[in-house]
Scaffold this active site. Structure first.
Site, PDB file in Angstrom:
ATOM      1  N   GLN A   1      -4.323  -1.514   9.602  1.00 37.80           N
ATOM      2  CA  GLN A   1      -4.178  -2.855   9.036  1.00 37.80           C
ATOM      3  C   GLN A   1      -4.704  -3.906  10.017  1.00 37.80           C
ATOM      4  O   GLN A   1      -4.305  -3.931  11.172  1.00 37.80           O
ATOM      5  CB  GLN A   1      -2.699  -3.127   8.698  1.00 37.80           C
ATOM      6  CG  GLN A   1      -2.443  -4.450   8.008  1.00 37.80           C
ATOM      7  CD  GLN A   1      -3.090  -4.542   6.632  1.00 37.80           C
ATOM      8  OE1 GLN A   1      -3.038  -3.623   5.837  1.00 37.80           O
ATOM      9  NE2 GLN A   1      -3.719  -5.668   6.356  1.00 37.80           N
TER      10      GLN A   1
ATOM     11  N   ASP B   1     -11.108   2.931   4.305  1.00 38.69           N
ATOM     12  CA  ASP B   1     -11.460   1.511   4.189  1.00 38.69           C
ATOM     13  C   ASP B   1     -12.977   1.312   4.098  1.00 38.69           C
ATOM     14  O   ASP B   1     -13.450   0.245   3.708  1.00 38.69           O
ATOM     15  CB  ASP B   1     -10.924   0.726   5.402  1.00 38.69           C
ATOM     16  CG  ASP B   1      -9.725  -0.137   5.029  1.00 38.69           C
ATOM     17  OD1 ASP B   1      -9.528  -0.387   3.814  1.00 38.69           O
ATOM     18  OD2 ASP B   1      -9.002  -0.573   5.930  1.00 38.69           O
TER      19      ASP B   1
ATOM     20  N   LYS C   1       0.831  -1.207   0.000  1.00 40.18           N
ATOM     21  CA  LYS C   1       0.000   0.000   0.000  1.00 40.18           C
ATOM     22  C   LYS C   1       0.865   1.256   0.000  1.00 40.18           C
ATOM     23  O   LYS C   1       0.575   2.229  -0.705  1.00 40.18           O
ATOM     24  CB  LYS C   1      -0.949  -0.014   1.211  1.00 40.18           C
ATOM     25  CG  LYS C   1      -2.056  -1.053   1.071  1.00 40.18           C
ATOM     26  CD  LYS C   1      -2.767  -1.366   2.378  1.00 40.18           C
ATOM     27  CE  LYS C   1      -3.757  -2.512   2.185  1.00 40.18           C
ATOM     28  NZ  LYS C   1      -4.381  -2.959   3.434  1.00 40.18           N
TER      29      LYS C   1
END
Length: 292
Positions: A97, A120, A53
Site C-alpha cells: 500500500q 498492482d 481490499k
C-alpha cells in the site's frame, strides 16, 4: 443525456465471475488464491483502503495475508519481508500500500516484488511489456484495467477511435494510454503543461480524466456523444453534508452528462472497478501455476 455507466454493478459482475473461478480452482485443484496486503505505518486513508481490499478478498474466497509493519521499519527489513512473500507458494499476489514513509524508497520496494506476483502491475518489467508491441505484461495496473473494462462492458468501441487521456501519472494516465494504444485507439495525452487542453479533449471519442483537479472538465470541452471515464476523486467543501465535504470527479458531472454519450459517476464509477480488477489479477496469478 449521457448513459450513466454503473461501476458498482459492473464491479459486482466481475466479483461474481472471480468468486466462481476461485470456487473452481479450490474444488478442481485444491488451490486457494492468496493475496498479501502489506501496510507500513498507520495512515488513516491507507488503513481504510487496505481494510476494503481485505474485505473484498474474503467476499470472493481469496485468502488474505495480513502484513502490518511499523512506521519506523528499515528499508532493508521491508525488502526482506517482500522477499519472504515472493518465496511463499501460498501467496499469488503481493500488494504494498502506497505511499510509504519518507525514509523508504518506493521504487526500490516495488521493483523487489516478484514480477509473477505484481498484482498492482507497477513493476518496471510489467509496465515495459505493456508499452511494447507484441509483448504482454503478466499484470496490468488495476485502475487502468478497470477503465477499459467499463468501456468494453458498456459496449463502447475503442478500435479506430480518438482517445484523450487527461493526466500522465504512473498509476493511471500513462498505463491507460498504453492500454488504449494496444486496443488500437489513436491516443493523445493532455497534462499540466499542455496549452489549450480543451481543444484537444474536444476531438475525443473517448476521454479518460485522471488529472486530480476537481470538476476541471466542463461540458463545452466534450464532443457530443463521447464516452467519458472519470478517474478523479477530489473532496470539496459541502456544509450541507454531515462530513462537511463531498466527493467529486475531474469532470463537471452536471454539465458533461448533458453532452456525453456515456459517463461514469463519482463515487460509484471507476472506484469499485479498481478493487474488482485487483481480485481478478490475483486469481489470474494463481491460475498461472495450474496445469488444466
Amino acid at each position: 443525456m449521457a448513459q450513466i455507466i454503473d461501476g458498482k454493478a459492473i464491479a459486482a459482475d466481475v466479483r461474481r465471475e472471480v468468486a466462481a473461478e476461485v470456487a473452481r480452482l479450490t474444488s478442481a485443484h485444491n488451490l486457494v488464491p492468496g493475496l498479501a496486503v502489506v501496510i507500513v505505518g498507520s495512515r488513516k486513508d491507507s488503513q481504510t483502503y487496505v481494510n476494503m481490499k481485505r474485505k473484498a478478498c474474503a467476499e470472493v474466497g481469496i485468502r488474505s495475508v495480513h502484513v502490518d509493519l511499523p512506521e519506523d521499519i528499515s528499508e532493508v527489513a521491508l525488502v526482506e519481508e517482500v522477499h519472504r512473500l515472493n518465496a511463499d507458494p501460498a501467496v499469488h499476489g503481493i500488494l504494498v500500500q502506497l505511499p510509504l514513509p519518507k525514509h523508504i524508497n518506493e521504487e526500490k520496494i516495488l521493483s523487489e516484488i516478484s514480477i509473477e506476483k505484481d498484482v498492482d502491475g507497477f513493476h518496471p518489467l510489467n509496465i515495459g511489456k505493456l508499452a511494447m508491441k507484441g509483448r504482454e505484461p503478466l499484470f496490468v495496473p488495476c485502475t487502468p484495467k478497470g477503465c477499459m473494462e467499463l468501456l468494453s462492458r458498456s459496449g463502447v468501441t475503442v478500435k479506430g477511435k480518438r482517445a484523450v487521456v487527461v493526466g500522465r501519472s504512473n498509476i493511471v494516465g500513462l498505463p491507460v494510454s498504453l492500454l488504449l494504444l494496444k486496443a488500437d485507439a489513436t491516443v493523445s495525452i493532455v497534462h499540466s503543461r499542455t496549452p489549450d487542453p480543451e481543444s484537444i479533449v474536444g476531438e475525443a471519442d473517448i476521454v479518460i480524466a485522471a488529472a486530480g483537479q476537481a470538476m476541471m472538465i466542463k461540458g463545452d470541452w466534450i464532443k457530443p456523444g463521447a464516452a467519458v471515464i472519470d478517474v478523479g476523486t477530489n473532496s470539496v467543501d459541502d456544509p450541507t453534508r454531515k462530513s462537511g465535504y463531498r466527493l467529486v470527479g475531474d469532470v463537471d458531472f452536471a454539465e458533461v452528462s448533458k453532452v456525453a454519450g456515456y459517463l461514469t459517476p463519482v463515487p460509484g464509477g471507476v472506484g469499485p472497478m479498481t478493487v474488482a480488477m485487483l481480485l481478478k489479477n490475483t486469481v489470474d496469478g494463481a491460475k498461472r501455476g495450474v496445469v488444466e
